[in-house]
Design a protein around this motif. Structure first.
Motif, PDB file in Angstrom:
ATOM      1  N   GLY A 148     -19.395  51.445 -16.848  1.00  0.00           N
ATOM      2  CA  GLY A 148     -20.542  50.909 -16.130  1.00  0.00           C
ATOM      3  C   GLY A 148     -20.117  50.440 -14.755  1.00  0.00           C
ATOM      4  O   GLY A 148     -19.465  51.169 -14.013  1.00  0.00           O
ATOM      5  N   GLN A 207     -14.273  60.993 -14.435  1.00  0.00           N
ATOM      6  CA  GLN A 207     -14.856  60.946 -15.780  1.00  0.00           C
ATOM      7  C   GLN A 207     -13.902  61.646 -16.747  1.00  0.00           C
ATOM      8  O   GLN A 207     -13.413  62.741 -16.453  1.00  0.00           O
ATOM      9  CB  GLN A 207     -16.204  61.676 -15.763  1.00  0.00           C
ATOM     10  CG  GLN A 207     -16.983  61.527 -17.032  1.00  0.00           C
ATOM     11  CD  GLN A 207     -18.065  60.486 -16.907  1.00  0.00           C
ATOM     12  OE1 GLN A 207     -18.299  59.942 -15.843  1.00  0.00           O
ATOM     13  NE2 GLN A 207     -18.733  60.210 -17.988  1.00  0.00           N
ATOM     14  N   PHE A 263     -25.060  49.611 -18.502  1.00  0.00           N
ATOM     15  CA  PHE A 263     -24.581  50.984 -18.543  1.00  0.00           C
ATOM     16  C   PHE A 263     -23.485  51.190 -19.586  1.00  0.00           C
ATOM     17  O   PHE A 263     -22.977  52.292 -19.736  1.00  0.00           O
ATOM     18  CB  PHE A 263     -24.079  51.411 -17.160  1.00  0.00           C
ATOM     19  CG  PHE A 263     -25.174  51.498 -16.148  1.00  0.00           C
ATOM     20  CD1 PHE A 263     -26.083  52.539 -16.162  1.00  0.00           C
ATOM     21  CD2 PHE A 263     -25.321  50.502 -15.189  1.00  0.00           C
ATOM     22  CE1 PHE A 263     -27.099  52.611 -15.238  1.00  0.00           C
ATOM     23  CE2 PHE A 263     -26.325  50.570 -14.253  1.00  0.00           C
ATOM     24  CZ  PHE A 263     -27.235  51.616 -14.278  1.00  0.00           C
ATOM     25  N   SER A 302     -22.149  51.316 -23.476  1.00  0.00           N
ATOM     26  CA  SER A 302     -22.637  51.548 -24.837  1.00  0.00           C
ATOM     27  C   SER A 302     -22.090  50.465 -25.755  1.00  0.00           C
ATOM     28  O   SER A 302     -21.134  49.766 -25.412  1.00  0.00           O
ATOM     29  CB  SER A 302     -22.182  52.919 -25.331  1.00  0.00           C
ATOM     30  OG  SER A 302     -22.739  53.941 -24.539  1.00  0.00           O
ATOM     31  N   ARG A 347     -23.036  57.017 -23.648  1.00  0.00           N
ATOM     32  CA  ARG A 347     -24.095  57.699 -22.907  1.00  0.00           C
ATOM     33  C   ARG A 347     -23.697  57.943 -21.454  1.00  0.00           C
ATOM     34  O   ARG A 347     -23.955  58.999 -20.892  1.00  0.00           O
ATOM     35  CB  ARG A 347     -25.370  56.871 -22.957  1.00  0.00           C
ATOM     36  CG  ARG A 347     -26.503  57.490 -22.148  1.00  0.00           C
ATOM     37  CD  ARG A 347     -27.755  56.735 -22.326  1.00  0.00           C
ATOM     38  NE  ARG A 347     -28.222  56.993 -23.684  1.00  0.00           N
ATOM     39  CZ  ARG A 347     -29.422  56.700 -24.128  1.00  0.00           C
ATOM     40  NH1 ARG A 347     -30.269  56.107 -23.343  1.00  0.00           N
ATOM     41  NH2 ARG A 347     -29.773  56.980 -25.353  1.00  0.00           N
ATOM     42  N   ASN A 348     -23.064  56.959 -20.810  1.00  0.00           N
ATOM     43  CA  ASN A 348     -22.740  57.060 -19.383  1.00  0.00           C
ATOM     44  C   ASN A 348     -21.289  57.429 -19.098  1.00  0.00           C
ATOM     45  O   ASN A 348     -20.884  57.493 -17.952  1.00  0.00           O
ATOM     46  CB  ASN A 348     -23.097  55.748 -18.681  1.00  0.00           C
ATOM     47  CG  ASN A 348     -24.590  55.508 -18.722  1.00  0.00           C
ATOM     48  OD1 ASN A 348     -25.370  56.371 -18.328  1.00  0.00           O
ATOM     49  ND2 ASN A 348     -24.993  54.348 -19.232  1.00  0.00           N
ATOM     50  N   HIS A 365     -18.173  51.678 -26.529  1.00  0.00           N
ATOM     51  CA  HIS A 365     -18.056  52.558 -25.374  1.00  0.00           C
ATOM     52  C   HIS A 365     -16.734  53.332 -25.330  1.00  0.00           C
ATOM     53  O   HIS A 365     -16.727  54.550 -25.198  1.00  0.00           O
ATOM     54  CB  HIS A 365     -18.216  51.741 -24.085  1.00  0.00           C
ATOM     55  CG  HIS A 365     -18.503  52.579 -22.897  1.00  0.00           C
ATOM     56  ND1 HIS A 365     -19.778  52.748 -22.412  1.00  0.00           N
ATOM     57  CD2 HIS A 365     -17.694  53.307 -22.116  1.00  0.00           C
ATOM     58  CE1 HIS A 365     -19.731  53.552 -21.372  1.00  0.00           C
ATOM     59  NE2 HIS A 365     -18.473  53.901 -21.162  1.00  0.00           N
TER      60      HIS A 365
END
Length: 144
Positions: free
Chosen positions: A134, A118, A86, A88, A109-110, A91
């Motif tokens: 992740g 978030q 999960f 990138s 992406r996540n 990231h």
């Protein structure tokens, strides 16, 4: 001695002076860069550390020193490699700027979480905050 010989000698001396100046300048710059590199690598230059927390954590928790820029992601070139599907390749990034630590998501992406929320924008970090990427959690410990 002719005027042409005198001009040639003066040009030669000017050229040698210029080369000597450039070599001295290069030497000073090289020495300063090496000093900066050594001081950044010394333990006294550490500003704190990150510890990985999670379900597979052992007594010997993984720990990374905080540097002015710390990258996190799946790619091998990151300061902290996150082995998670999960995550990138690039990231997230932690940056020291004007005396404050910032966390920014690198358009992963996540997404990146801070204390289970978030983040949408660059966010200031505080001592004890938990960064989520992740399935991994990293607790930040900031030295004053």
């Amino acid at each position: 001695m002719s005027i042409e010989t005198t001009i040639f000698i003066l040009r030669l001396l000017a050229g040698l002076s210029l080369v000597g100046f450039l070599l001295t300048l290069f030497s000073v710059i090289w020495r300063n860069l090496n000093q900066l590199e050594r001081s950044a690598a010394s333990p006294s230059a550490q500003h704190g550390y990150l510890i990985r927390e999670g379900p597979e954590q052992t007594d010997n928790a993984e720990r990374w020193a905080l540097r002015p820029i710390v990258t996190l992601g799946r790619a091998g070139g990151n300061a902290i490699v996150v082995n998670d599907d999960f995550a990138s390749a690039e990231h997230a990034r932690i940056i020291l700027e004007r005396g404050k630590w910032w966390l920014e998501d690198r358009q992963s992406r996540n997404g990146t979480r801070l204390n289970d929320d978030q983040i949408k924008h660059r966010t200031i970090l505080a001592d004890g905050d938990v960064i989520g990427i992740g399935n991994y959690r990293y607790r930040i410990h900031i030295h004053p």
